[in-house]
Design a protein around this motif. Structure first.
Motif, PDB file in Angstrom:
ATOM      1  N   VAL A 167     -25.883  -4.565  16.442  1.00 44.96           N
ATOM      2  CA  VAL A 167     -24.424  -4.655  16.370  1.00 44.96           C
ATOM      3  C   VAL A 167     -23.985  -5.385  15.097  1.00 44.96           C
ATOM      4  CG1 VAL A 167     -22.393  -5.645  17.508  1.00 44.96           C
ATOM      5  CG2 VAL A 167     -24.131  -4.484  18.867  1.00 44.96           C
ATOM      6  N   SER A 168     -24.817  -6.293  14.610  1.00 41.36           N
ATOM      7  CA  SER A 168     -24.471  -7.028  13.387  1.00 41.36           C
ATOM      8  C   SER A 168     -24.320  -6.117  12.177  1.00 41.36           C
ATOM      9  CB  SER A 168     -25.541  -8.098  13.093  1.00 41.36           C
ATOM     10  OG  SER A 168     -26.820  -7.514  12.939  1.00 41.36           O
TER      11      SER A 168
ATOM     12  N   PHE B  98     -17.886  -5.142  20.817  1.00 37.56           N
ATOM     13  CA  PHE B  98     -17.445  -6.466  20.389  1.00 37.56           C
ATOM     14  C   PHE B  98     -16.549  -7.140  21.417  1.00 37.56           C
ATOM     15  CE2 PHE B  98     -18.614  -4.266  16.554  1.00 37.56           C
ATOM     16  CZ  PHE B  98     -19.224  -5.234  15.777  1.00 37.56           C
TER      17      PHE B  98
END
Length: 354
Positions: free
Chosen positions: A279-280, A352
């Protein structure tokens, strides 16, 4: 697995990937400027690994500080700016430095520099360990998605997979992103053979991915980047999975140059094309791929191969390090939280929310 990077007792240790597979050269440094240079020159490379390396580089910079606390904010601002300038495309780098900045912001006023530095060192170690865990989860979600999408093929035979550049242990802090999916799929008996494209001009696929696959005993064949289309045409590739350096809110994905061409061919031949990334790597502040800064590297990377001149020094060169694959060509984006398929604007935003 071989540790591509490690950090202990104030020393950053990295495997210089520019010399693989012919030479394994491990470098130790306490100099943050040397660590920055390692990131710039691709001695350390791969989006998740760059992020963890950036965090450790900040720690080296902290350890080098000899001044008073009152003068530290200006020093820290310059340090973060220097680290951020090392590679412009891989968002994991900025993800890591923002985390280090957050620890600084939360603790600078109350803590001594010694306590602050200890907390920031702990944060860097956490960034590394989180990436290790992320790789394991990405692999599991990836294999589950393959079983859903390619169930019909798997009833009759194993799968042949195309991958590009290097997304394994050498690029990550664990088993890898795309190569982690491949490793787990191989362990579960789903993979017949890996097709590894060479990834010109620096040959990360030919040098690094092939080295990792051979080390693991996974059947593979290396190809020139331009060969994937004919292999797809002849039914020799069932799916493709690659990594990413930045993913925008609509699923557009920046990855090693050559990825876009593979995706176009895969789409033409109705072959699933997947992105595997933590996800980063997702930058939801950017709405589409045209907003991603694309690094253009030194022309000599193309005009020479390992120091041997293959074109005249005056040959005009365009040497983009990355290209952008539109989300419309991507079957699914596999993250440590889940595999996102379909509406990327909604699906990636949901990652997120928790």
């Amino acid at each position: 697995m071989i540790d591509a990077i490690s950090f202990s007792s104030g020393t950053f240790r990295y495997l210089d990937q520019r010399f693989l597979p012919l030479k394994e050269l491990h470098i130790e440094t306490r100099d943050y400027k040397e660590a920055i240079e390692a990131i710039k020159t691709l001695a350390v490379r791969g989006a998740p690994l760059i992020g963890a390396s950036a965090a450790y580089t900040v720690v080296l910079g902290l350890n080098a500080y000899q001044g008073e606390k009152a003068d530290f904010p200006a020093y820290f601002e310059r340090l973060i700016a220097e680290v951020n300038a090392s590679r412009p495309t891989a968002v994991n780098l900025f993800f890591a430095t923002k985390k280090m900045q957050a620890v600084y912001d939360a603790n600078f006023e109350a803590d001594s520099l010694e306590t602050l530095f200890a907390k920031m060192t702990d944060e860097a170690q956490k960034i590394y360990s989180d990436e290790v865990d992320n790789c394991d989860r990405i692999a599991r979600h990836g294999v589950e998605q393959l079983k859903r999408d390619l169930a019909g093929v798997l009833k009759t035979r194993k799968l042949n997979v195309l991958t590009h550049c290097n997304t394994g242990t050498l690029a990550c802090c664990g088993i890898g992103t795309a190569l982690g999916v491949i490793r787990l799929a191989w362990q579960e008996g789903l993979i017949e053979r890996v097709i590894s494209s060479e990834s010109r001009p620096l040959l990360q696929g030919l040098r690094l991915t092939a080295w990792e696959l051979e080390h693991d005993g996974i059947p593979f064949v290396s190809i020139s980047d331009s060969s994937s289309a004919i292999l797809m045409q002849r039914g020799m590739i069932d799916f493709a999975v690659v990594g990413a350096d930045r993913i925008t809110a609509n699923g557009d994905t920046a990855n090693k140059i050559g990825t876009y061409a593979h995706a176009i061919s895969a789409n033409h031949h109705c072959i699933p094309f997947y992105i595997a990334a933590p996800v980063s790597t997702i930058d939801i502040t950017l709405s589409e791929g045209s907003q991603i800064p694309i690094e253009e590297r030194n022309a000599d990377e193309l005009r020479t191969i390992f120091g041997t001149q293959v074109a005249t020094p005056t040959t005009p060169v365009v040497n983009y390090a990355f290209d952008v694959t539109p989300g419309t060509l991507i079957r699914g984006i596999i993250t440590e939280k889940k595999a996102v398929v379909g509406d990327y604007v909604k699906g990636l935003a949901e990652l997120f929310e928790n």
